[in-house]
Design an enzyme around this catalytic site. Structure first.
Site, mmCIF file in Angstrom:
data_model
loop_
_atom_site.group_PDB
_atom_site.id
_atom_site.type_symbol
_atom_site.label_atom_id
_atom_site.label_comp_id
_atom_site.label_asym_id
_atom_site.label_seq_id
_atom_site.Cartn_x
_atom_site.Cartn_y
_atom_site.Cartn_z
ATOM 1 N NE ARG A 1 -38.026 16.180 2.051
ATOM 2 C CZ ARG A 1 -39.059 16.898 1.578
ATOM 3 N NH1 ARG A 1 -39.563 16.624 0.431
ATOM 4 N NH2 ARG A 1 -39.580 17.860 2.285
ATOM 5 C CB SER B 1 -38.869 9.754 -3.014
ATOM 6 O OG SER B 1 -40.252 9.969 -3.059
ATOM 7 C CD GLU C 1 -36.342 11.775 -0.133
ATOM 8 O OE1 GLU C 1 -36.834 12.308 -1.144
ATOM 9 O OE2 GLU C 1 -37.018 11.298 0.788
HETATM 10 C C1 LIG Z 1 -42.783 4.127 2.404
HETATM 11 C C2 LIG Z 1 -41.975 5.363 2.741
HETATM 12 C C3 LIG Z 1 -42.496 6.632 2.498
HETATM 13 C C4 LIG Z 1 -41.759 7.784 2.816
HETATM 14 N N1 LIG Z 1 -42.315 9.007 2.562
HETATM 15 C C5 LIG Z 1 -41.622 10.137 2.872
HETATM 16 C C6 LIG Z 1 -42.193 11.428 2.642
HETATM 17 O O1 LIG Z 1 -43.325 11.548 2.186
HETATM 18 N N2 LIG Z 1 -41.460 12.518 2.957
HETATM 19 C C7 LIG Z 1 -40.214 12.420 3.505
HETATM 20 O O2 LIG Z 1 -39.601 13.459 3.769
HETATM 21 N N3 LIG Z 1 -39.654 11.210 3.740
HETATM 22 C C8 LIG Z 1 -40.310 10.074 3.444
HETATM 23 N N4 LIG Z 1 -39.752 8.849 3.665
HETATM 24 C C9 LIG Z 1 -38.384 8.759 4.200
HETATM 25 C C10 LIG Z 1 -38.306 8.561 5.737
HETATM 26 O O3 LIG Z 1 -39.491 8.040 6.253
HETATM 27 C C11 LIG Z 1 -37.969 9.845 6.477
HETATM 28 O O4 LIG Z 1 -36.760 10.386 5.987
HETATM 29 C C12 LIG Z 1 -37.826 9.638 7.989
HETATM 30 O O5 LIG Z 1 -37.679 10.878 8.631
HETATM 31 C C13 LIG Z 1 -36.667 8.727 8.370
HETATM 32 O O6 LIG Z 1 -36.813 8.432 9.748
HETATM 33 P P1 LIG Z 1 -36.093 7.178 10.391
HETATM 34 O O7 LIG Z 1 -36.297 7.284 11.866
HETATM 35 O O8 LIG Z 1 -36.557 5.939 9.749
HETATM 36 O O9 LIG Z 1 -34.572 7.480 10.049
HETATM 37 P P2 LIG Z 1 -33.390 6.423 9.645
HETATM 38 O O10 LIG Z 1 -33.720 5.855 8.329
HETATM 39 O O11 LIG Z 1 -33.220 5.456 10.775
HETATM 40 O O12 LIG Z 1 -32.172 7.384 9.579
HETATM 41 C C14 LIG Z 1 -32.046 8.332 8.521
HETATM 42 C C15 LIG Z 1 -30.829 9.225 8.800
HETATM 43 O O13 LIG Z 1 -31.085 10.013 9.964
HETATM 44 C C16 LIG Z 1 -30.107 9.769 10.971
HETATM 45 N N5 LIG Z 1 -30.815 9.810 12.261
HETATM 46 C C17 LIG Z 1 -31.931 9.108 12.598
HETATM 47 N N6 LIG Z 1 -32.332 9.457 13.833
HETATM 48 C C18 LIG Z 1 -31.456 10.399 14.277
HETATM 49 C C19 LIG Z 1 -31.340 11.133 15.494
HETATM 50 N N7 LIG Z 1 -32.196 11.008 16.519
HETATM 51 N N8 LIG Z 1 -30.302 12.016 15.610
HETATM 52 C C20 LIG Z 1 -29.394 12.170 14.599
HETATM 53 N N9 LIG Z 1 -29.470 11.499 13.429
HETATM 54 C C21 LIG Z 1 -30.490 10.615 13.276
HETATM 55 C C22 LIG Z 1 -29.532 8.401 10.636
HETATM 56 O O14 LIG Z 1 -28.215 8.260 11.149
HETATM 57 C C23 LIG Z 1 -29.564 8.436 9.117
HETATM 58 O O15 LIG Z 1 -28.463 9.171 8.644
HETATM 59 C C24 LIG Z 1 -40.461 7.666 3.367
HETATM 60 C C25 LIG Z 1 -39.943 6.383 3.614
HETATM 61 C C26 LIG Z 1 -40.685 5.243 3.301
HETATM 62 C C27 LIG Z 1 -40.114 3.890 3.574
#
Ligand SMILES: Cc1cc2nc3c(=O)[nH]c(=O)nc-3n(C[C@H](O)[C@H](O)[C@H](O)COP(=O)(O)OP(=O)(O)OC[C@H]3O[C@@H](n4cnc5c(N)ncnc54)[C@H](O)[C@@H]3O)c2cc1C
Length: 363
Positions: free
Chosen positions: A158, A236, A355
């Site tokens: 992670r 998480s 996380e």
């Molecule tokens: C219901 C639920 C279940 C989940 N289950 C899991 C799971 O099973 N496993 C897991 O690993 N995660 C899980 N997550 C967490 C999350 O979905 C992941 O971490 C996902 O990859 C975040 O993507 P996002 O586009 O929403 O990122 P954001 O929340 O928009 O951003 C997260 C971080 O990444 C940076 N970022 C985003 N896009 C870019 C880019 N293109 N370039 C540079 N930096 C960037 C942002 O600045 C921020 O720091 C879960 C979340 C939820 C709500």
């Protein structure tokens, strides 16, 4: 100006400063370079599913990465290239529909593909680093687009070297998958194997693997769905702590620990059984991964728990998720997270780490 409470899955956070949605790769590059030429603070937004932003919001430029597209290599090699703004689950659906194995256990993870490498997304025995070849990356320092190999990203459990979110922008990803005639990768997670009625290590049809993962995730509130209050979260909230083997031996005998990296394990071994070492760090001491959920529950915090008068709660389906039970503020989310952290630390001496990425907040 939209609020982060509309832009994040946890539904908290104040105004999103100057938000620009960039829908092509060229727009992403041009917008980032223009932001970086200004004195104001900046941040990158994907799907907002791993972000907790302060109630005061973010006073600066916000680049929403929305470039989409998935291409399969034309030379028959099972490789795909994905634009960063593509929803991650659409990528998994594409791979499964094209008979490509390697990410089916990552079905149902919300957010964009471009954010996948940021915390090296993982679930049910697979993680992005197993298949990631390289990313195209707009580098903040040089202003240049560079191709970074997966080995250069410091991908771990992670985490990655990009997790601070301030080094630049992921523009696209290249994945090397496997074509095994519509079969999945070897099922590497005991609960998933049991749901599929196979032994760990066996393969199943890709669609069966995807369906089983989605069903398991729904049962835990881990498929984001505004109609399911247990999913109004950032996933998480805490990672599973990795501690020295010596420290783990001092915990109660029934404390589970995980036998394999990177994911909560196919096998959970009782303390005292043969040591499933994660790694031997420089000190020579072996490390082991504990269950954050077990530590929280044993510290007396049950599913559904909430502090009096607070809109934040522990999910009623999953101890590790903090949910917005309706009208919660970011301050209430953090207050509950700190409460959990403090209880676990005073009970077991282990400090849980968040996380999600926190903006304008700290635990
Ligand atoms: C219901 C639920 C279940 C989940 N289950 C899991 C799971 O099973 N496993 C897991 O690993 N995660 C899980 N997550 C967490 C999350 O979905 C992941 O971490 C996902 O990859 C975040 O993507 P996002 O586009 O929403 O990122 P954001 O929340 O928009 O951003 C997260 C971080 O990444 C940076 N970022 C985003 N896009 C870019 C880019 N293109 N370039 C540079 N930096 C960037 C942002 O600045 C921020 O720091 C879960 C979340 C939820 C709500």
């Amino acid at each position: 100006m939209p609020d982060f409470s509309e832009l994040t899955t946890l539904r908290v956070g104040g105004p999103a400063g100057n938000l620009v949605e960039a829908t092509t790769r060229d727009e992403v590059v041009a917008t980032a370079l223009s932001f970086w030429g200004q004195p104001d603070d900046w941040m990158i937004l994907g799907g907002g599913s791993n972000l907790v932003v302060a109630d005061a919001g973010f006073d600066g430029n916000v680049l929403a990465v929305r470039n989409r597209g998935i291409d399969r290599a034309t030379d028959g090699v099972p490789r795909i290239r994905i634009e960063a703004g593509e929803p991650w689950d659409a990528v998994v659906a594409f791979a499964v529909a094209n008979g490509l194995a390697g990410i089916e256990a990552l079905s149902g993870i919300p957010g964009t593909a471009g954010a996948g490498p940021i915390q090296n997304i993982g679930a049910y025995g697979q993680q992005l680093s197993d298949v990631l070849v390289a990313v195209d990356f707009l580098d903040f320092d040089s202003g240049e687009v560079v191709t970074l190999s997966a080995a250069e990203l410091g991908l771990g459990y992670r985490t990655s070297s990009l997790k601070s979110g301030r080094l630049g922008v992921v523009l696209s990803l290249e994945l090397a998958l496997e074509d095994v005639g519509g079969q999945s990768g070897p099922v590497a997670y005991a609960q998933l194997a049991s749901a599929l009625g196979v032994s760990p290590g066996e393969r199943v049809p890709l669609t069966a693997a995807r369906d089983a993962v989605l069903a398991l995730r729904r049962s835990k509130g881990m498929v984001w769905d505004p109609a399911d209050p247990d999913s109004v979260s950032a996933g998480s909230f805490f990672t599973n702590p990795i501690v020295t083997e010596g420290f783990a031996r001092g915990l109660p005998a029934d404390a589970p620990r995980y036998a394999t990296e990177p994911e909560p394990a196919p096998r959970v071994l009782p303390l005292g059984s043969e040591i499933p070492a994660l790694a031997a760090p420089a000190s020579g001491e072996f490390m082991t991964k504990l269950s954050a959920a077990w530590l929280i529950e044993r510290a007396g915090i049950a599913r559904g728990f909430s502090l009096p008068g607070s809109g934040a709660a522990i999910s009623s389906k999953h101890t590790l998720a903090i949910v917005n039970g309706g009208g919660a503020t970011a301050a209430e989310i953090v207050q509950l997270a700190v409460y959990v952290q403090t209880r676990v630390e005073s009970e077991f001496g282990v400090r849980l780490q968040n996380e999600p990425v926190l903006v304008g907040l700290e635990l």
